[in-house]
Scaffold this motif. Structure first.
Motif, PDB file in Angstrom:
ATOM      1  N   VAL A  35       6.311 -21.380  -7.454  1.00  0.00           N
ATOM      2  CA  VAL A  35       5.329 -20.592  -8.197  1.00  0.00           C
ATOM      3  C   VAL A  35       5.465 -19.158  -7.716  1.00  0.00           C
ATOM      4  O   VAL A  35       5.754 -18.910  -6.547  1.00  0.00           O
ATOM      5  CB  VAL A  35       3.893 -21.134  -7.998  1.00  0.00           C
ATOM      6  CG1 VAL A  35       3.472 -21.074  -6.542  1.00  0.00           C
ATOM      7  CG2 VAL A  35       2.906 -20.397  -8.858  1.00  0.00           C
ATOM      8  N   SER A  36       5.305 -18.218  -8.628  1.00  0.00           N
ATOM      9  CA  SER A  36       5.466 -16.813  -8.268  1.00  0.00           C
ATOM     10  C   SER A  36       4.469 -15.940  -9.029  1.00  0.00           C
ATOM     11  O   SER A  36       4.230 -16.143 -10.218  1.00  0.00           O
ATOM     12  CB  SER A  36       6.896 -16.353  -8.590  1.00  0.00           C
ATOM     13  OG  SER A  36       7.057 -14.996  -8.260  1.00  0.00           O
ATOM     14  N   VAL A  37       3.893 -15.000  -8.288  1.00  0.00           N
ATOM     15  CA  VAL A  37       3.051 -13.964  -8.879  1.00  0.00           C
ATOM     16  C   VAL A  37       3.638 -12.641  -8.389  1.00  0.00           C
ATOM     17  O   VAL A  37       3.294 -12.169  -7.304  1.00  0.00           O
ATOM     18  CB  VAL A  37       1.574 -14.094  -8.438  1.00  0.00           C
ATOM     19  CG1 VAL A  37       0.735 -12.988  -9.060  1.00  0.00           C
ATOM     20  CG2 VAL A  37       1.021 -15.447  -8.802  1.00  0.00           C
ATOM     21  N   PRO A  38       4.571 -12.048  -9.149  1.00  0.00           N
ATOM     22  CA  PRO A  38       5.151 -10.779  -8.707  1.00  0.00           C
ATOM     23  C   PRO A  38       4.061  -9.718  -8.541  1.00  0.00           C
ATOM     24  O   PRO A  38       3.188  -9.580  -9.389  1.00  0.00           O
ATOM     25  CB  PRO A  38       6.121 -10.403  -9.835  1.00  0.00           C
ATOM     26  CG  PRO A  38       6.408 -11.698 -10.521  1.00  0.00           C
ATOM     27  CD  PRO A  38       5.160 -12.508 -10.390  1.00  0.00           C
ATOM     28  N   ARG A  39       4.144  -9.015  -7.434  1.00  0.00           N
ATOM     29  CA  ARG A  39       3.140  -7.989  -7.146  1.00  0.00           C
ATOM     30  C   ARG A  39       3.819  -6.641  -6.965  1.00  0.00           C
ATOM     31  O   ARG A  39       4.981  -6.564  -6.604  1.00  0.00           O
ATOM     32  CB  ARG A  39       2.361  -8.361  -5.893  1.00  0.00           C
ATOM     33  CG  ARG A  39       1.454  -9.561  -6.077  1.00  0.00           C
ATOM     34  CD  ARG A  39       0.802  -9.961  -4.763  1.00  0.00           C
ATOM     35  NE  ARG A  39      -0.295 -10.886  -4.889  1.00  0.00           N
ATOM     36  CZ  ARG A  39      -0.204 -12.161  -5.192  1.00  0.00           C
ATOM     37  NH1 ARG A  39       0.975 -12.675  -5.452  1.00  0.00           N
ATOM     38  NH2 ARG A  39      -1.268 -12.936  -5.268  1.00  0.00           N
ATOM     39  N   GLU A  40       3.033  -5.584  -7.206  1.00  0.00           N
ATOM     40  CA  GLU A  40       3.523  -4.231  -6.983  1.00  0.00           C
ATOM     41  C   GLU A  40       2.477  -3.459  -6.197  1.00  0.00           C
ATOM     42  O   GLU A  40       1.282  -3.725  -6.304  1.00  0.00           O
ATOM     43  CB  GLU A  40       3.847  -3.534  -8.307  1.00  0.00           C
ATOM     44  CG  GLU A  40       2.675  -3.368  -9.231  1.00  0.00           C
ATOM     45  CD  GLU A  40       3.060  -2.804 -10.587  1.00  0.00           C
ATOM     46  OE1 GLU A  40       4.228  -2.453 -10.788  1.00  0.00           O
ATOM     47  OE2 GLU A  40       2.174  -2.726 -11.447  1.00  0.00           O
ATOM     48  N   ILE A  41       2.941  -2.525  -5.403  1.00  0.00           N
ATOM     49  CA  ILE A  41       2.039  -1.712  -4.589  1.00  0.00           C
ATOM     50  C   ILE A  41       1.754  -0.425  -5.339  1.00  0.00           C
ATOM     51  O   ILE A  41       2.669   0.274  -5.772  1.00  0.00           O
ATOM     52  CB  ILE A  41       2.662  -1.421  -3.213  1.00  0.00           C
ATOM     53  CG1 ILE A  41       2.832  -2.738  -2.453  1.00  0.00           C
ATOM     54  CG2 ILE A  41       1.803  -0.449  -2.435  1.00  0.00           C
ATOM     55  CD1 ILE A  41       3.563  -2.609  -1.143  1.00  0.00           C
ATOM     56  N   THR A  42       0.476  -0.138  -5.516  1.00  0.00           N
ATOM     57  CA  THR A  42       0.062   1.097  -6.173  1.00  0.00           C
ATOM     58  C   THR A  42      -0.827   1.872  -5.213  1.00  0.00           C
ATOM     59  O   THR A  42      -1.405   1.306  -4.281  1.00  0.00           O
ATOM     60  CB  THR A  42      -0.703   0.825  -7.483  1.00  0.00           C
ATOM     61  OG1 THR A  42      -1.833   0.003  -7.189  1.00  0.00           O
ATOM     62  CG2 THR A  42       0.176   0.137  -8.501  1.00  0.00           C
ATOM     63  N   TYR A  43      -0.926   3.155  -5.454  1.00  0.00           N
ATOM     64  CA  TYR A  43      -1.754   4.019  -4.619  1.00  0.00           C
ATOM     65  C   TYR A  43      -2.969   4.460  -5.420  1.00  0.00           C
ATOM     66  O   TYR A  43      -2.837   4.950  -6.532  1.00  0.00           O
ATOM     67  CB  TYR A  43      -0.948   5.226  -4.150  1.00  0.00           C
ATOM     68  CG  TYR A  43       0.243   4.816  -3.299  1.00  0.00           C
ATOM     69  CD1 TYR A  43       0.091   4.514  -1.956  1.00  0.00           C
ATOM     70  CD2 TYR A  43       1.511   4.701  -3.857  1.00  0.00           C
ATOM     71  CE1 TYR A  43       1.165   4.111  -1.186  1.00  0.00           C
ATOM     72  CE2 TYR A  43       2.594   4.297  -3.096  1.00  0.00           C
ATOM     73  CZ  TYR A  43       2.413   4.012  -1.762  1.00  0.00           C
ATOM     74  OH  TYR A  43       3.475   3.609  -0.998  1.00  0.00           O
ATOM     75  N   VAL A  44      -4.140   4.258  -4.817  1.00  0.00           N
ATOM     76  CA  VAL A  44      -5.393   4.596  -5.471  1.00  0.00           C
ATOM     77  C   VAL A  44      -6.147   5.574  -4.578  1.00  0.00           C
ATOM     78  O   VAL A  44      -6.172   5.412  -3.361  1.00  0.00           O
ATOM     79  CB  VAL A  44      -6.249   3.325  -5.697  1.00  0.00           C
ATOM     80  CG1 VAL A  44      -7.568   3.668  -6.340  1.00  0.00           C
ATOM     81  CG2 VAL A  44      -5.500   2.311  -6.524  1.00  0.00           C
ATOM     82  N   GLU A  45      -6.737   6.592  -5.209  1.00  0.00           N
ATOM     83  CA  GLU A  45      -7.512   7.557  -4.437  1.00  0.00           C
ATOM     84  C   GLU A  45      -8.990   7.235  -4.596  1.00  0.00           C
ATOM     85  O   GLU A  45      -9.529   7.226  -5.700  1.00  0.00           O
ATOM     86  CB  GLU A  45      -7.233   8.976  -4.919  1.00  0.00           C
ATOM     87  CG  GLU A  45      -7.829  10.023  -3.999  1.00  0.00           C
ATOM     88  CD  GLU A  45      -7.366  11.419  -4.352  1.00  0.00           C
ATOM     89  OE1 GLU A  45      -8.188  12.334  -4.207  1.00  0.00           O
ATOM     90  OE2 GLU A  45      -6.208  11.570  -4.756  1.00  0.00           O
ATOM     91  N   ARG A  46      -9.635   6.943  -3.453  1.00  0.00           N
ATOM     92  CA  ARG A  46     -11.056   6.652  -3.441  1.00  0.00           C
ATOM     93  C   ARG A  46     -11.725   7.486  -2.358  1.00  0.00           C
ATOM     94  O   ARG A  46     -11.282   7.493  -1.213  1.00  0.00           O
ATOM     95  CB  ARG A  46     -11.308   5.168  -3.162  1.00  0.00           C
ATOM     96  CG  ARG A  46     -10.864   4.286  -4.282  1.00  0.00           C
ATOM     97  CD  ARG A  46     -11.255   2.850  -4.018  1.00  0.00           C
ATOM     98  NE  ARG A  46     -10.687   2.005  -5.067  1.00  0.00           N
ATOM     99  CZ  ARG A  46     -10.358   0.755  -4.905  1.00  0.00           C
ATOM    100  NH1 ARG A  46     -10.538   0.173  -3.752  1.00  0.00           N
ATOM    101  NH2 ARG A  46      -9.853   0.067  -5.904  1.00  0.00           N
ATOM    102  N   ASN A  47     -12.772   8.158  -2.728  1.00  0.00           N
ATOM    103  CA  ASN A  47     -13.515   9.013  -1.798  1.00  0.00           C
ATOM    104  C   ASN A  47     -12.609  10.022  -1.095  1.00  0.00           C
ATOM    105  O   ASN A  47     -12.763  10.297   0.085  1.00  0.00           O
ATOM    106  CB  ASN A  47     -14.262   8.167  -0.758  1.00  0.00           C
ATOM    107  CG  ASN A  47     -15.253   7.231  -1.388  1.00  0.00           C
ATOM    108  OD1 ASN A  47     -15.832   7.538  -2.422  1.00  0.00           O
ATOM    109  ND2 ASN A  47     -15.437   6.071  -0.782  1.00  0.00           N
TER     110      ASN A  47
END
Length: 176
Positions: free
Chosen positions: A42-54
Motif C-alpha cells: 500500500v502506498s500514499v505518496p507524500r510531498e513536503i510543502t512549506y507553509v507560512e504561519r504566524n
C-alpha cells in the motif's frame, strides 16, 4: 467478477483526510495470515510543502494525491472485499461493471510507487534525458552523475544560457 493471479497496482478512492488511517489498516491486512498473499503493498505518496504561519515557515507533509491510496494486490473477490470494506474507503477506481482498473506501467512509474532501477532506465553518464515531472517538466538535459544508492541522477540543463545542475529521481527522467 473477473479474478487475476498477477499482482497489480489499483487506485482506491477514500474519504478526505483518511489517507493515513486507510494506509495503516491495509498494512494490518498485509500482515495478517489471511491476506498476506493477496494484498502485497500500500502506498500514499507524500510531498513536503512549506507553509507560512504566524510569520514562520513550517514544513508540512501532505499527500501528493489527496483522497487516493494505491494498493498492490492480486485481484480476487476476497481481496477486493477486504480492501473495499476498510474504514474510510469509498471504492476502487473502476469501470462501469464496478471492476477495478489496474494501473498501467507508465502510471505506476509517474506516481513513483515502485523503485526504479538504473538498469531499467538504460541511462549512463553523458546521455541526454527528458524531465518527466516537476517544475522543469519537458526540459532536456545531460546526465553528469548517477547515484544508484539514493536513486538520484544529476542533470545539467540550460537556463537563460547558463548550465545549471539539478538532482532528480530516477522516475523523473526518461532517455531521449
Amino acid at each position: 467478477m473477473l479474478e487475476m493471479d498477477v499482482p497489480q497496482w489499483y487506485i482506491l478512492n477514500i474519504q478526505h483526510g483518511y489517507e493515513s488511517i486507510v494506509e495503516q489498516e491495509i498494512r494490518e491486512l498485509i500482515n495478517s495470515d489471511l491476506y498476506k498473499d493477496l494484498v502485497l503493498d500500500v502506498s500514499v505518496p507524500r510531498e513536503i510543502t512549506y507553509v507560512e504561519r504566524n510569520g514562520k515557515k513550517k514544513t508540512v507533509e501532505k499527500p501528493k494525491y489527496p483522497n487516493y491510496v494505491f494498493v498492490k494486490m492480486i485481484y480476487t473477490k476476497q481481496s477486493w472485499w477486504a480492501v473495499k470494506s476498510t474504514r474510510g474507503t469509498r471504492g476502487f477506481c473502476a469501470d462501469a461493471k464496478n471492476i477495478p482498473i489496474p494501473m498501467s506501467a507508465d502510471e505506476v512509474k509517474k506516481a513513483q510507487l515502485e523503485e526504479v532501477k538504473i538498469e531499467d532506465l538504460k541511462i549512463k553518464v553523458g546521455d541526454n534525458v527528458s524531465i518527466l515531472s516537476g517544475p522543469f517538466k519537458d526540459w532536456e538535459g545531460e546526465v553528469i552523475d548517477i547515484r544508484p544508492d539514493d536513486q538520484k541522477i544529476k542533470v545539467n540543463i540550460v537556463i537563460y544560457g547558463r548550465e545549471t545542475s539539478m538532482d532528480l529521481d530516477f522516475a523523473q527522467v526518461e532517455k531521449i
